[in-house]
Design an enzyme around this catalytic site. Structure first.
Site, PDB file in Angstrom:
ATOM      1  N   GLU A 175      21.562  13.288 -19.380  1.00 39.29           N
ATOM      2  CA  GLU A 175      22.409  12.199 -18.773  1.00 39.29           C
ATOM      3  C   GLU A 175      22.184  10.851 -19.688  1.00 39.29           C
ATOM      4  O   GLU A 175      23.210  10.344 -19.796  1.00 39.29           O
ATOM      5  CB  GLU A 175      22.471  12.311 -17.489  1.00 39.29           C
ATOM      6  CG  GLU A 175      23.688  11.387 -17.019  1.00 39.29           C
ATOM      7  CD  GLU A 175      23.938  11.275 -15.319  1.00 39.29           C
ATOM      8  OE1 GLU A 175      24.936  10.884 -14.906  1.00 39.29           O
ATOM      9  OE2 GLU A 175      22.979  11.233 -14.932  1.00 39.29           O
ATOM     10  N   THR A 229      13.692   9.449 -17.873  1.00 39.12           N
ATOM     11  CA  THR A 229      14.833  10.238 -17.975  1.00 39.12           C
ATOM     12  C   THR A 229      15.985   9.870 -16.930  1.00 39.12           C
ATOM     13  O   THR A 229      15.177  10.021 -15.681  1.00 39.12           O
ATOM     14  CB  THR A 229      14.492  11.793 -18.244  1.00 39.12           C
ATOM     15  OG1 THR A 229      13.578  11.898 -19.034  1.00 39.12           O
ATOM     16  CG2 THR A 229      15.766  12.569 -18.095  1.00 39.12           C
ATOM     17  N   LYS A 230      16.929   9.859 -17.337  1.00 36.91           N
ATOM     18  CA  LYS A 230      17.841   9.876 -16.154  1.00 36.91           C
ATOM     19  C   LYS A 230      18.532  10.813 -15.566  1.00 36.91           C
ATOM     20  O   LYS A 230      19.114  11.734 -16.404  1.00 36.91           O
ATOM     21  CB  LYS A 230      19.454   8.848 -16.732  1.00 36.91           C
ATOM     22  CG  LYS A 230      20.348   8.561 -15.571  1.00 36.91           C
ATOM     23  CD  LYS A 230      21.515   7.796 -15.792  1.00 36.91           C
ATOM     24  CE  LYS A 230      22.219   7.103 -14.593  1.00 36.91           C
ATOM     25  NZ  LYS A 230      22.359   8.045 -13.682  1.00 36.91           N
ATOM     26  N   LYS A 279      24.677  18.555 -13.238  1.00 35.81           N
ATOM     27  CA  LYS A 279      25.424  18.550 -12.027  1.00 35.81           C
ATOM     28  C   LYS A 279      26.964  19.189 -12.310  1.00 35.81           C
ATOM     29  O   LYS A 279      27.775  19.322 -11.719  1.00 35.81           O
ATOM     30  CB  LYS A 279      25.570  16.990 -11.507  1.00 35.81           C
ATOM     31  CG  LYS A 279      26.147  17.178 -10.132  1.00 35.81           C
ATOM     32  CD  LYS A 279      25.632  15.734  -9.403  1.00 35.81           C
ATOM     33  CE  LYS A 279      26.302  14.550 -10.000  1.00 35.81           C
ATOM     34  NZ  LYS A 279      25.835  13.477  -9.096  1.00 35.81           N
ATOM     35  N   GLU A 309      15.514  11.935  -6.907  1.00 36.76           N
ATOM     36  CA  GLU A 309      16.811  12.740  -7.117  1.00 36.76           C
ATOM     37  C   GLU A 309      16.612  14.092  -6.932  1.00 36.76           C
ATOM     38  O   GLU A 309      15.572  14.747  -7.239  1.00 36.76           O
ATOM     39  CB  GLU A 309      17.118  12.762  -8.672  1.00 36.76           C
ATOM     40  CG  GLU A 309      18.666  13.000  -9.039  1.00 36.76           C
ATOM     41  CD  GLU A 309      19.456  11.624  -9.017  1.00 36.76           C
ATOM     42  OE1 GLU A 309      20.536  11.712  -9.318  1.00 36.76           O
ATOM     43  OE2 GLU A 309      18.734  10.448  -8.623  1.00 36.76           O
TER      44      GLU A 309
END
Length: 912
Positions: free
Chosen positions: A427, A272-273, A345, A331
């Site tokens: 994302e 997953t990004k 975000k 992250e």
């Protein structure tokens, strides 16, 4: 004592004026080689003075850093932020210089982006300030580089302490002791944009061959300057080190169709990004440090020890007892413990500034490990690093987690993963090769990313009306570079909307030509925006434009964005994340833009996400790469903006009728013959001048190929001629026939004429040629045949192979490789050739399959192949340190395995 130590530095002796004059010369130089020469001269003189000052003392910490941090201010990490931008500097100058608020100079500073007069420096605050300061400042400043750095340190520290009076005091010291030229460069250093025309990589490479590589793994400019002070001494090992921030490895944008090929037809990981802040964590026992992707230190926020911060106290006990030292890459996310979900975000929070009593908590999502107990892992494969990562700590939900991955092998699995990410409002996805090694600051070396907005047809697009504009800077100076866009209040049935609510500011997605054309279309309608009396038809939030346009005079643009997020900067209470213009909707009238109701419906459709459609793979529905949608052209008469109006030629006296009733468009002149002079001479010879070429224009005169000339060339409607032809006409007082040497571009009819009159080298079939013209023709013949040797033909062959898809053939698998084989007992000594070695056959195999095999190891070699005898590997590694571009040292098996399997093998498993 401190003063004595300070005076023992080069920076304490070098006037700041010397650095500024060097920067001025670099900026004004047109050729890259000349820019490099000026910087090298300054650097060499610094090093000579350093040697004289310190003689042969050992352990000297003095270095080029005081100058380098001013030349590359964007890489500065030691000094805190100045908190100063152009507008604040303008107000400070007005106050410190006691300028009248409504005076000409004060307005110049405040409105620095607004074009005025004939000058072309709109948008460049430093240049505007230079001309305002010039009559008010010293001819030459008295500060040294050391003193400037000390004053800038005070500005930064006082800004951090919110002591504005002391910030002003330090700036006043800089202003009163500096010339206007020095302040021009000071401003650029404070704004962190020097506009030198050379990249930071070039500057670092000139400083030392290893500087870029060392900076990538440390992001510490002071360390780079200190360790690499001597250009003759390289570093034996440049790798990631504890408590030294490095530039993280990045992913390239992937094409779904090419994923299997990019992954070498082998299995790969899908992750997953995550939509958070990229952060690296360094740990040594109970000491922690956190760095962002740009090398900024956020340890104060997340915690330097288990007793402090928003993260460290909650994760310290998660590490295994035998793991004392480690470096992790991941992250930083905001986690909602109530819903047990990660926040995106775009929502209104900043992970780097979250307080401990927030409803959200900091969670570190780790996807890589670079060191464990002082064992460096950057050269290990991703598969092995994953195994080590899983045994480094025990995940704690919502505090520290390992990013989950799955093994895949086909593009169908990639499509399924992307569609799943769209459904989960994520994302996007990451794709990583299991055999990839970690390469700081490299993009796409086995890591790929796919986001819905990269794939055409997956995003909902918005038709918004341009209602405001912002003047550009740099290459966009003098034109609108950003636009304020809005949606309409729904009008009564049968009426057109009269009130518009601002939604976003957009400044990307278009080419310079599209921006220029749009600027021409709207130029005459822009009006200054007055905050005290704003237009009633445009309702703004806190974000106000510099100029506005009446809605009925504007155009609709089609916007693509990632999602709709909350914002109080715009009247709608929302804005778009990552907006960019896809095209100008010439097919729609201004009143057909999106309404508030349409926006609200779109926002509720997928929690604000604009990716709502799935990607399908089938015979008739292949996934496609992202393409710019063609802009529908509308026939229009191009107006002439103010600064392009024709010059006043009413006082010119005609001296000849050579150009009687002939229309010219002069774009630029030559040194000694500027545009205005050429226009005056054309008028003297009876010609007409226009500023934009039209159907009656005889030709366009251009001394250089700027963006306007390139656009004219691409239209293929006009002949573009060098000013030398005009000068020849003026000299002979006749209309000299065109010759190939005068032509920059020919329209189709002129090309046909020249084909009848001249051969392909420019030699006339009918007119006698003189000696100079013959020399010029011969030069052309030489150029035409320059790709003749096999080495020089290699890129041409490679291009043909790629164009006709022959590059998949095994016979050209090594086409892009320049190879040196370990055939010599002494590197680069052809007389020491080793006889009867198997590498002779390998060399033939390489040549047969397209490689360029060389007998001299130098810049440009991409691979060194080693046979069974590996005794010279260390010598090759030492030699590699002397080169700017590093070659790879591989076992001979890489060649033989590639040939046997009919395709290039992954290099990492053959590295020595």
């Amino acid at each position: 004592m401190a003063t004595s130590q300070t005076s023992q530095t080069v920076a304490a002796h070098v006037p700041f004026a010397d650095l500024c004059s060097t920067l001025e010369r670099i900026q004004k130089s047109k050729e890259r080689a000349e820019k490099i020469r000026h910087f090298k001269e300054f650097l060499d003189s610094w090093r000579k003075f350093h040697d004289a000052l310190h003689k042969n003392k050992k352990d000297v910490t003095d270095s080029f850093y005081p100058a380098m941090r001013l030349i590359l201010p964007q890489l500065e990490r030691e000094r805190m932020a100045y908190g100063i931008k152009e507008t604040m500097l303008a107000k400070l100058y007005i106050e410190l210089l006691n300028l009248p608020r409504e005076g000409k100079d004060a307005l110049k500073l405040l409105n620095y982006r607004t074009p005025s007069g004939a000058r072309t420096d709109a948008g460049d605050f430093a240049v505007i300030a230079y001309f305002v300061l010039k009559p008010r400042c010293l001819q030459k400043g008295s500060l040294t580089i050391q003193q400037v750095n000390e004053l800038l340190d005070l500005v930064a520290s006082n800004n951090s302490g919110k002591r504005k009076d002391l910030v002003k005091k330090s700036l006043l010291q800089l202003i009163t002791q500096s010339s206007a030229l020095e302040q021009k460069w000071l401003i650029r250093m404070i704004i962190k944009d020097l506009k030198l025309g050379v990249s930071q990589q070039t500057i670092l490479n000139i400083f030392h061959n290893d500087a870029v590589e060392l900076h990538n793994v440390t992001t510490d400019l002071e360390k780079v300057c200190r360790q690499l002070h001597d250009p003759a001494v390289g570093l034996s090992d440049i790798s990631i080190t504890l408590f030294s921030a490095f530039k993280p490895m990045l992913a390239a944008v992937a094409d779904v169709e090419r994923v299997e090929k990019d992954m070498k037809q082998q299995s790969f990981y899908i992750e997953t990004k995550l939509d958070g802040e990229r952060m690296q964590m360094h740990k040594d026992g109970s000491v922690y440090q956190y760095f962002s992707r740009n090398g900024y230190n956020y340890t104060d926020q997340f915690g330097a020890s288990p007793q402090e911060g928003t993260l460290t106290p909650f994760i310290h006990d998660a590490f295994r007892t035998d793991v004392q030292v480690c470096i992790l890459d991941g992250e930083m996310m905001a986690y909602n413990p109530t819903t047990q979900t990660f926040m995106q975000k775009g929502v209104k929070f900043d992970i780097k500034r979250m307080v401990e009593d927030s409803d959200l908590q900091t969670c570190y999502c780790v996807f890589d490990v670079l060191m464990v107990n002082n064992k460096k892992l950057g050269r290990e494969t991703l598969r092995k690093r994953y195994d080590i990562l899983n045994s480094t700590f025990t995940p704690i939900q919502g505090r520290i987690e390992i990013v989950q991955k799955k093994l895949a092998q086909t593009k169908n699995e990639v499509v399924d993963a992307l569609n799943e990410a769209i459904d989960k409002r994520e994302e996007g996805i990451m794709i990583k090769h299991p055999l990839s090694i970690y390469k700081p600051d490299k993009r796409g070396e086995g890591w790929l990313k796919i986001k819905p907005e990269y794939v055409s047809g997956l995003m909902d697009e918005l038709d918004l009306l341009i209602v405001g504009g912002y003047w550009g800077k740099g290459s966009r100076g003098g034109m609108m570079s950003h636009f304020l866009c809005a949606v309409a209040e729904k009008p009564p049935h049968g009426e057109k909307p009269s009130v518009f609510h601002t939604l976003c500011r957009v400044g990307s997605g278009y080419t310079m030509k599209e921006l220029y054309d749009l600027g021409l279309k709207l130029a005459k309608y822009w009006k200054p925006f007055h905050k005290k009396s704003p237009p009633s038809s445009i309702l703004c939030g806190t974000e106000k434009p510099e100029v506005y346009i009446e809605p009925c005079n504007s155009v609709i643009v089609q916007i693509k964005a990632a999602e709709i997020v909350p914002s109080d900067m715009y009247k709608t209470g929302t804005t778009l994340r990552f907006p960019r213009i896809e095209k100008i909707r010439d097919d729609k009238e201004w009143h057909e833009c999106m309404t508030l109701g349409d926006l609200e419906e779109l926002r509720g459709k997928a929690s604000g996400k604009l990716a709502t459609k799935h990607l399908h793979v089938g015979d008739d529905d292949e996934p496609r790469e992202k393409r710019r949608k063609p802009v529908s052209k509308m026939k229009k008469t191009i107006g002439i903006i103010e600064h392009l109006k024709a010059p006043n030629l009413s006082n010119i006296s005609k001296v000849s009728n050579v150009f009687e009733d002939v229309e010219f468009c002069v774009m630029s002149g030559l040194d000694g013959y500027p545009k205005s002079d050429l226009e005056n001479r054309i008028a003297e010879f009876g010609g007409y001048i226009v500023q934009n070429p039209g159907p009656d224009t005889y030709c366009v005169i251009a001394g250089c190929e700027n963006i306007r000339v390139k656009n004219i060339i691409s239209s293929d409607q006009h002949d573009v001629v060098k000013p030398e032809w005009l000068l020849e006409c003026f000299k002979t007082k006749t209309c000299v026939p065109w010759q190939p040497r005068f032509m920059i571009h020919m329209c189709p009819s002129t090309k046909q004429h020249f084909a009848r009159e001249y051969d392909c080298y420019g030699d006339s079939y009918f007119v006698d040629t003189d000696l100079d013209q013959l020399k010029e023709v011969f030069l052309g013949i030489k150029k035409a045949g320059e790709h003749q040797t096999p080495e020089e033909m290699a890129p041409v062959i490679a291009d043909l192979e790629y164009r006709y898809s022959w590059d998949h053939s095994p016979l050209c698998m090594f086409r892009h490789c320049t190879v040196y084989l370990d055939l010599y007992a002494v590197i680069n000594d052809s007389s020491s050739k080793i006889k009867a070695t198997r590498l002779d056959v390998t060399a033939l195999e390489l040549r047969f399959h397209g490689a360029k095999v060389v007998s001299h190891l130098s810049e440009g070699v991409s691979h060194v192949i080693i046979g069974e005898n590996q005794s010279r590997v260390s010598d090759f590694k030492v030699f590699r340190r002397t080169l700017k571009k590093k070659f790879k040292i591989l076992q001979e098996r890489w060649v033989t395995d590639s040939v046997d399997k009919g395709e290039l093998q992954e290099e990492n498993q053959y590295l020595l």
